[in-house]
Write a protein that holds these residues in place. Structure first.
Motif, PDB file in Angstrom:
ATOM      1  N   VAL A 142     -86.084  84.153  22.191  1.00  0.00           N
ATOM      2  CA  VAL A 142     -86.924  84.148  20.990  1.00  0.00           C
ATOM      3  C   VAL A 142     -86.065  83.744  19.794  1.00  0.00           C
ATOM      4  O   VAL A 142     -85.038  84.362  19.505  1.00  0.00           O
ATOM      5  N   LEU A 143     -86.495  82.683  19.131  1.00  0.00           N
ATOM      6  CA  LEU A 143     -85.776  82.174  17.976  1.00  0.00           C
ATOM      7  C   LEU A 143     -86.509  82.523  16.678  1.00  0.00           C
ATOM      8  O   LEU A 143     -87.739  82.384  16.589  1.00  0.00           O
ATOM      9  N   GLY A 144     -85.732  82.949  15.687  1.00  0.00           N
ATOM     10  CA  GLY A 144     -86.236  83.040  14.333  1.00  0.00           C
ATOM     11  C   GLY A 144     -85.777  81.830  13.549  1.00  0.00           C
ATOM     12  O   GLY A 144     -84.969  81.036  14.026  1.00  0.00           O
ATOM     13  N   PHE A 145     -86.316  81.662  12.345  1.00  0.00           N
ATOM     14  CA  PHE A 145     -85.796  80.572  11.519  1.00  0.00           C
ATOM     15  C   PHE A 145     -86.036  80.854  10.052  1.00  0.00           C
ATOM     16  O   PHE A 145     -86.946  81.605   9.678  1.00  0.00           O
ATOM     17  N   VAL A 146     -85.182  80.232   9.241  1.00  0.00           N
ATOM     18  CA  VAL A 146     -85.255  80.370   7.785  1.00  0.00           C
ATOM     19  C   VAL A 146     -84.916  79.024   7.156  1.00  0.00           C
ATOM     20  O   VAL A 146     -84.324  78.152   7.790  1.00  0.00           O
ATOM     21  N   GLY A 147     -85.274  78.874   5.907  1.00  0.00           N
ATOM     22  CA  GLY A 147     -84.808  77.747   5.126  1.00  0.00           C
ATOM     23  C   GLY A 147     -83.490  78.099   4.465  1.00  0.00           C
ATOM     24  O   GLY A 147     -83.212  79.264   4.179  1.00  0.00           O
ATOM     25  N   ALA A 148     -82.653  77.087   4.244  1.00  0.00           N
ATOM     26  CA  ALA A 148     -81.375  77.295   3.582  1.00  0.00           C
ATOM     27  C   ALA A 148     -81.557  77.251   2.062  1.00  0.00           C
ATOM     28  O   ALA A 148     -82.551  76.736   1.552  1.00  0.00           O
ATOM     29  N   PRO A 149     -80.594  77.789   1.311  1.00  0.00           N
ATOM     30  CA  PRO A 149     -80.752  77.880  -0.141  1.00  0.00           C
ATOM     31  C   PRO A 149     -81.049  76.558  -0.843  1.00  0.00           C
ATOM     32  O   PRO A 149     -81.960  76.493  -1.676  1.00  0.00           O
ATOM     33  N   TRP A 150     -80.295  75.487  -0.527  1.00  0.00           N
ATOM     34  CA  TRP A 150     -80.543  74.235  -1.236  1.00  0.00           C
ATOM     35  C   TRP A 150     -81.970  73.739  -1.012  1.00  0.00           C
ATOM     36  O   TRP A 150     -82.660  73.341  -1.966  1.00  0.00           O
ATOM     37  N   THR A 151     -82.443  73.761   0.208  1.00  0.00           N
ATOM     38  CA  THR A 151     -83.777  73.242   0.500  1.00  0.00           C
ATOM     39  C   THR A 151     -84.861  74.101  -0.134  1.00  0.00           C
ATOM     40  O   THR A 151     -85.840  73.571  -0.686  1.00  0.00           O
ATOM     41  N   LEU A 152     -84.720  75.418  -0.081  1.00  0.00           N
ATOM     42  CA  LEU A 152     -85.706  76.274  -0.745  1.00  0.00           C
ATOM     43  C   LEU A 152     -85.674  76.057  -2.254  1.00  0.00           C
ATOM     44  O   LEU A 152     -86.724  76.036  -2.907  1.00  0.00           O
ATOM     45  N   ALA A 153     -84.483  75.905  -2.813  1.00  0.00           N
ATOM     46  CA  ALA A 153     -84.376  75.632  -4.247  1.00  0.00           C
ATOM     47  C   ALA A 153     -85.047  74.309  -4.590  1.00  0.00           C
ATOM     48  O   ALA A 153     -85.712  74.190  -5.631  1.00  0.00           O
ATOM     49  N   ALA A 154     -84.882  73.310  -3.720  1.00  0.00           N
ATOM     50  CA  ALA A 154     -85.487  72.010  -3.980  1.00  0.00           C
ATOM     51  C   ALA A 154     -87.008  72.114  -4.039  1.00  0.00           C
ATOM     52  O   ALA A 154     -87.648  71.571  -4.946  1.00  0.00           O
ATOM     53  N   TYR A 155     -87.599  72.815  -3.080  1.00  0.00           N
ATOM     54  CA  TYR A 155     -89.047  73.013  -3.120  1.00  0.00           C
ATOM     55  C   TYR A 155     -89.456  73.753  -4.389  1.00  0.00           C
ATOM     56  O   TYR A 155     -90.425  73.382  -5.072  1.00  0.00           O
ATOM     57  N   ALA A 156     -88.735  74.815  -4.714  1.00  0.00           N
ATOM     58  CA  ALA A 156     -89.123  75.649  -5.848  1.00  0.00           C
ATOM     59  C   ALA A 156     -88.972  74.913  -7.169  1.00  0.00           C
ATOM     60  O   ALA A 156     -89.780  75.118  -8.099  1.00  0.00           O
ATOM     61  N   ILE A 157     -87.950  74.071  -7.296  1.00  0.00           N
ATOM     62  CA  ILE A 157     -87.689  73.374  -8.552  1.00  0.00           C
ATOM     63  C   ILE A 157     -88.548  72.120  -8.682  1.00  0.00           C
ATOM     64  O   ILE A 157     -89.098  71.838  -9.754  1.00  0.00           O
ATOM     65  N   GLU A 158     -88.677  71.371  -7.586  1.00  0.00           N
ATOM     66  CA  GLU A 158     -89.550  70.196  -7.618  1.00  0.00           C
ATOM     67  C   GLU A 158     -91.023  70.607  -7.722  1.00  0.00           C
ATOM     68  O   GLU A 158     -91.835  69.903  -8.306  1.00  0.00           O
ATOM     69  N   GLY A 159     -91.355  71.739  -7.105  1.00  0.00           N
ATOM     70  CA  GLY A 159     -92.734  72.211  -7.096  1.00  0.00           C
ATOM     71  C   GLY A 159     -93.543  71.674  -5.939  1.00  0.00           C
ATOM     72  O   GLY A 159     -94.683  72.086  -5.736  1.00  0.00           O
ATOM     73  N   LYS A 160     -92.956  70.788  -5.170  1.00  0.00           N
ATOM     74  CA  LYS A 160     -93.656  70.153  -4.049  1.00  0.00           C
ATOM     75  C   LYS A 160     -92.639  69.338  -3.271  1.00  0.00           C
ATOM     76  O   LYS A 160     -91.456  69.287  -3.635  1.00  0.00           O
ATOM     77  N   SER A 161     -93.084  68.669  -2.210  1.00  0.00           N
ATOM     78  CA  SER A 161     -92.220  67.745  -1.499  1.00  0.00           C
ATOM     79  C   SER A 161     -91.809  66.610  -2.427  1.00  0.00           C
ATOM     80  O   SER A 161     -92.512  66.304  -3.398  1.00  0.00           O
ATOM     81  N   SER A 162     -90.675  65.997  -2.141  1.00  0.00           N
ATOM     82  CA  SER A 162     -90.153  64.961  -3.030  1.00  0.00           C
ATOM     83  C   SER A 162     -89.529  63.842  -2.217  1.00  0.00           C
ATOM     84  O   SER A 162     -89.049  64.056  -1.105  1.00  0.00           O
ATOM     85  N   LYS A 163     -89.520  62.639  -2.782  1.00  0.00           N
ATOM     86  CA  LYS A 163     -88.856  61.500  -2.151  1.00  0.00           C
ATOM     87  C   LYS A 163     -87.499  61.213  -2.783  1.00  0.00           C
ATOM     88  O   LYS A 163     -86.648  60.594  -2.157  1.00  0.00           O
ATOM     89  N   ASP A 164     -87.316  61.643  -4.027  1.00  0.00           N
ATOM     90  CA  ASP A 164     -86.074  61.284  -4.719  1.00  0.00           C
ATOM     91  C   ASP A 164     -85.306  62.481  -5.273  1.00  0.00           C
ATOM     92  O   ASP A 164     -84.169  62.335  -5.712  1.00  0.00           O
ATOM     93  N   PRO A 176     -75.642  72.847 -14.132  1.00  0.00           N
ATOM     94  CA  PRO A 176     -75.212  73.385 -12.844  1.00  0.00           C
ATOM     95  C   PRO A 176     -75.145  74.901 -12.804  1.00  0.00           C
ATOM     96  O   PRO A 176     -75.427  75.495 -11.757  1.00  0.00           O
ATOM     97  N   ALA A 177     -74.763  75.543 -13.907  1.00  0.00           N
ATOM     98  CA  ALA A 177     -74.653  77.002 -13.890  1.00  0.00           C
ATOM     99  C   ALA A 177     -76.007  77.641 -13.576  1.00  0.00           C
ATOM    100  O   ALA A 177     -76.079  78.641 -12.843  1.00  0.00           O
ATOM    101  N   MET A 178     -77.065  77.089 -14.125  1.00  0.00           N
ATOM    102  CA  MET A 178     -78.399  77.631 -13.866  1.00  0.00           C
ATOM    103  C   MET A 178     -78.767  77.464 -12.391  1.00  0.00           C
ATOM    104  O   MET A 178     -79.277  78.397 -11.752  1.00  0.00           O
ATOM    105  N   LEU A 179     -78.495  76.295 -11.855  1.00  0.00           N
ATOM    106  CA  LEU A 179     -78.814  76.072 -10.441  1.00  0.00           C
ATOM    107  C   LEU A 179     -77.980  76.984  -9.550  1.00  0.00           C
ATOM    108  O   LEU A 179     -78.496  77.551  -8.572  1.00  0.00           O
ATOM    109  N   HIS A 180     -76.715  77.142  -9.853  1.00  0.00           N
ATOM    110  CA  HIS A 180     -75.868  78.020  -9.038  1.00  0.00           C
ATOM    111  C   HIS A 180     -76.387  79.460  -9.052  1.00  0.00           C
ATOM    112  O   HIS A 180     -76.355  80.145  -8.019  1.00  0.00           O
ATOM    113  N   SER A 181     -76.874  79.925 -10.198  1.00  0.00           N
ATOM    114  CA  SER A 181     -77.398  81.297 -10.246  1.00  0.00           C
ATOM    115  C   SER A 181     -78.632  81.427  -9.361  1.00  0.00           C
ATOM    116  O   SER A 181     -78.827  82.454  -8.697  1.00  0.00           O
ATOM    117  N   PHE A 182     -79.449  80.375  -9.330  1.00  0.00           N
ATOM    118  CA  PHE A 182     -80.645  80.377  -8.486  1.00  0.00           C
ATOM    119  C   PHE A 182     -80.265  80.328  -7.013  1.00  0.00           C
ATOM    120  O   PHE A 182     -80.787  81.087  -6.185  1.00  0.00           O
TER     121      PHE A 182
END
Length: 349
Positions: A142-164, A176-182
């Motif tokens: 049985v496998l669990g799974f999670v998203g990693a910090p960068w990818t979750l941050a990307a969704y949260a900051i972009e607000g949706k899927s993104s191409k760029d 950068p300091a703000m992103l690092h805290s997130f």
């Protein structure tokens, strides 16, 4: 007859044992290519209902297990599932994908986030994983799974899927300091979530940093790798014997850096040769993959030949056979069945 104390094949591979055949599962193996899933989706159109209602999620998780008998059964869920538990609501719209509104754009929003309490915000995960362990027994891992910090941050900051990825990269390069805290807050929450999944029954956990392949090597080392390491180190401190897998799409240029995350297994996409990846990663890192999902649109002879090439190049220690990405929605179900049947018959030379 399965002996009660027998360790499932995939877990043995993840621990680095020498095996005469590769264990096999597929990313997105529970999903749209299966008629059984499409029928259930018509009855329950909300993705969040399908993934957060234990009865439905258990049924979906087990659909490919009953149909194809893979060596791994993965929790049917989404990488965004823990976000509401830290204060970031989201929705998934069938034709548009994940939506986070309002997106995370200010330090004030980040300051308002709180630590994850999975018992309070994710009780359905315990029900799903415990039931999967009971249903699967020792016939599969049985496998669990999670998203990693960068990818979750990307969704949260972009607000949706993104191409760029201009919004999160703009924050990375200008604030950068703000992103690092997130990223730090997300890493701590994800580590808590991984430990919770293990405590609830997950025997292996895969971390998806799907969008980290969009980073240059220097930016990967700055904004992705340290937070992968933060998750892994916290999990290994309390659950040292649970194997962890890291997957990044488009990762051929950063394989060595992925290994530095501390995970046990690097999951490869199809843009790197398996033998070359083995050399680059070294003998102490396991591998997963890495058949091109589009290969499943080929003939059975073609699929078998590509699988044999991967398996022979991977060797008999620390390899889990998988696709290089999720199985595509239009994949013929019979070819998925052939993939699993063929894998079960393979033997290492």
């Amino acid at each position: 007859m399965v002996v009660a104390t027998e360790v499932p094949l995939l877990l043995r591979a993840a621990r680095g044992e020498i095996l005469d055949r590769p264990p096999v599962w597929m990313m997105r193996q529970a999903g749209r290519y299966m008629k059984a899933y499409r029928d259930l989706r018509a009855k329950y159109p909300s993705f969040r209902e399908r993934s957060e209602n234990p009865d439905i999620a258990i049924e979906i998780s087990l659909q490919p297990f009953h149909a194809f008998h893979p060596d791994g059964v993965i929790l049917f869920s989404d990488i965004l599932t823990p976000l509401p538990g830290v204060g970031i609501p989201f929705d998934i719209i069938e034709s548009r994908g994940p939506i986070i509104d309002p997106p995370i754009r200010t330090q004030e929003q980040i300051n308002q986030l709180h630590p994850l309490d999975p018992e309070a915000s994710l009780p359905f995960i315990k029900t799903i994983l415990r039931t999967l362990r009971q249903e699967v027994g020792n016939k599969a891992t049985v496998l669990g799974f999670v998203g990693a910090p960068w990818t979750l941050a990307a969704y949260a900051i972009e607000g949706k899927s993104s191409k760029d990825y201009t919004v999160i990269k703009g924050m990375a390069f200008s604030e950068p300091a703000m992103l690092h805290s997130f990223l730090g807050k997300l890493a701590d929450a994800i580590a808590t979530y991984v430990r919770y999944q293990i405590d609830c029954g997950a025997q292996v956990v895969q971390m998806f940093d799907s969008w980290a392949g969009q980073l240059s090597p220097i930016d990967y080392e700055t904004f992705a790798l340290p937070y992968q390491q933060r998750v892994v180190s916290q999990v290994k401190a309390t659950h040292p014997d649970t194997p962890l897998i890291l997957y990044i799409s488009g990762s051929a240029g950063i394989l060595e850096r992925m290994a530095q995350s501390g995970v046990d297994i690097v999951s490869l996409d199809w843009t790197v040769d398996m033998a070359e990846a083995r050399k680059r990663l070294g003998p102490n890192v396991g591998v997963q993959g890495n058949l091109d999902p589009c290969a499943l649109f080929g003939s059975h002879d073609f699929i078998r030949a590509r699988m044999e090439d991967i398996v022979q190049k991977a060797g008999n220690r620390g390899h889990i056979l998988n696709l290089g990405h999720g199985v595509l929605a239009s994949t013929p179900e019979d070819n998925v069945r052939f993939f699993f049947e063929t894998a079960k018959q393979m033997r290492r030379s």
